[in-house]
Scaffold this motif. Structure first.
Motif, PDB file in Angstrom:
ATOM      1  N   GLN A 294      33.184  65.738  -6.720  1.00  0.00           N
ATOM      2  CA  GLN A 294      31.876  65.936  -5.927  1.00  0.00           C
ATOM      3  C   GLN A 294      32.366  66.022  -4.413  1.00  0.00           C
ATOM      4  O   GLN A 294      33.562  65.398  -4.120  1.00  0.00           O
ATOM      5  CB  GLN A 294      30.823  64.553  -6.074  1.00  0.00           C
ATOM      6  CG  GLN A 294      30.171  64.829  -7.253  1.00  0.00           C
ATOM      7  CD  GLN A 294      29.220  63.524  -7.271  1.00  0.00           C
ATOM      8  OE1 GLN A 294      29.232  62.603  -6.713  1.00  0.00           O
ATOM      9  NE2 GLN A 294      27.958  63.934  -7.581  1.00  0.00           N
TER      10      GLN A 294
ATOM     11  N   GLN B 209      30.548  65.953  -0.652  1.00  0.00           N
ATOM     12  CA  GLN B 209      29.424  65.675   0.273  1.00  0.00           C
ATOM     13  C   GLN B 209      29.749  65.786   1.564  1.00  0.00           C
ATOM     14  O   GLN B 209      30.409  64.992   2.220  1.00  0.00           O
ATOM     15  CB  GLN B 209      29.198  64.009   0.001  1.00  0.00           C
ATOM     16  CG  GLN B 209      27.737  64.009   0.625  1.00  0.00           C
ATOM     17  CD  GLN B 209      26.369  64.631   0.100  1.00  0.00           C
ATOM     18  OE1 GLN B 209      26.414  64.703  -1.154  1.00  0.00           O
ATOM     19  NE2 GLN B 209      25.912  65.197   1.070  1.00  0.00           N
TER      20      GLN B 209
ATOM     21  N   ALA C  85      35.146  63.449  -0.489  1.00  0.00           N
ATOM     22  CA  ALA C  85      35.464  63.893  -1.703  1.00  0.00           C
ATOM     23  C   ALA C  85      35.349  62.619  -2.684  1.00  0.00           C
ATOM     24  O   ALA C  85      35.880  61.467  -2.259  1.00  0.00           O
ATOM     25  CB  ALA C  85      36.534  64.815  -1.814  1.00  0.00           C
ATOM     26  N   SER C  86      34.771  62.820  -3.865  1.00  0.00           N
ATOM     27  CA  SER C  86      34.945  62.158  -4.827  1.00  0.00           C
ATOM     28  C   SER C  86      35.218  62.389  -6.210  1.00  0.00           C
ATOM     29  O   SER C  86      34.924  63.576  -6.381  1.00  0.00           O
ATOM     30  CB  SER C  86      33.628  61.093  -4.884  1.00  0.00           C
ATOM     31  OG  SER C  86      32.500  61.823  -5.321  1.00  0.00           O
TER      32      SER C  86
ATOM     33  N   PHE D 184      34.196  74.334  -5.951  1.00  0.00           N
ATOM     34  CA  PHE D 184      33.462  73.125  -5.809  1.00  0.00           C
ATOM     35  C   PHE D 184      32.877  73.233  -4.485  1.00  0.00           C
ATOM     36  O   PHE D 184      33.553  73.387  -3.583  1.00  0.00           O
ATOM     37  CB  PHE D 184      34.218  72.122  -5.886  1.00  0.00           C
ATOM     38  CG  PHE D 184      35.259  71.853  -7.353  1.00  0.00           C
ATOM     39  CD1 PHE D 184      36.637  72.116  -7.271  1.00  0.00           C
ATOM     40  CD2 PHE D 184      34.453  71.834  -8.588  1.00  0.00           C
ATOM     41  CE1 PHE D 184      37.436  72.096  -8.310  1.00  0.00           C
ATOM     42  CE2 PHE D 184      35.252  71.700  -9.757  1.00  0.00           C
ATOM     43  CZ  PHE D 184      36.627  71.799  -9.450  1.00  0.00           C
TER      44      PHE D 184
ATOM     45  N   GLY E  72      29.863  71.157  -2.126  1.00  0.00           N
ATOM     46  CA  GLY E  72      28.841  70.076  -1.726  1.00  0.00           C
ATOM     47  C   GLY E  72      27.637  70.532  -1.384  1.00  0.00           C
ATOM     48  O   GLY E  72      27.343  71.562  -0.976  1.00  0.00           O
ATOM     49  N   GLU E  73      26.720  69.523  -1.469  1.00  0.00           N
ATOM     50  CA  GLU E  73      25.522  69.627  -0.935  1.00  0.00           C
ATOM     51  C   GLU E  73      25.680  70.034   0.574  1.00  0.00           C
ATOM     52  O   GLU E  73      26.383  69.020   1.197  1.00  0.00           O
ATOM     53  CB  GLU E  73      24.623  68.426  -1.306  1.00  0.00           C
ATOM     54  CG  GLU E  73      24.329  68.400  -2.627  1.00  0.00           C
ATOM     55  CD  GLU E  73      23.152  67.516  -2.861  1.00  0.00           C
ATOM     56  OE1 GLU E  73      22.656  67.829  -4.147  1.00  0.00           O
ATOM     57  OE2 GLU E  73      22.140  67.657  -2.048  1.00  0.00           O
TER      58      GLU E  73
END
Length: 122
Positions: free
Chosen positions: A2, A4, A23-24, A111, A113-114
């Motif tokens: 993820q 964000q 990042a996660s 990838f 993010g929002e």
């Protein structure tokens, strides 16, 4: 995995904001990271890219000299410092990472993010 983005907001023309991309689920260390933006009714635009080491940084002509991308791998975060903001910088800003790729430019981002909304008033 993820990403964000955060740090957006409303600012007057000439002001500054710093966006963060956290990042996660994976470590950013080995990946180039890109920032993009999309204004209403317009296509998504690449804003900046930073290599995994931070040694290579690319900017769109529209933001050169005003925006600075950086990263803190220890914090698993990439930043976009935006100075001298203009109304035309108003957009939703996104960060993105490739599945493979440590340098810029990145051929394909996998990838996303929002986004975070940046609004610059005149």
């Amino acid at each position: 995995v993820q990403l964000q983005a955060s740090g957006g907001g409303l600012v007057q023309a000439g002001g500054s904001l710093r966006l963060s991309c956290a990042a996660s689920g994976f470590t950013l260390d080995y990946y180039a990271i890109g920032w993009f933006r999309q204004a209403p009714g317009e296509e998504r635009e690449g804003v900046s890219c930073i290599s995994s080491s931070g040694g290579k940084r690319l900017y769109a002509d529209s933001v050169k000299g005003r925006f600075t991308i950086s990263r803190d791998n220890a914090k698993n975060t990439v930043y976009l410092q935006m100075n001298s903001l203009k109304p035309e910088d108003t957009a939703v800003y996104y960060c993105a990472a490739p599945l493979y790729g440590s340098s810029c430019p990145v051929l394909e981002y996998d990838f996303w993010g929002e986004g975070t909304q940046v609004t610059v008033s005149s």
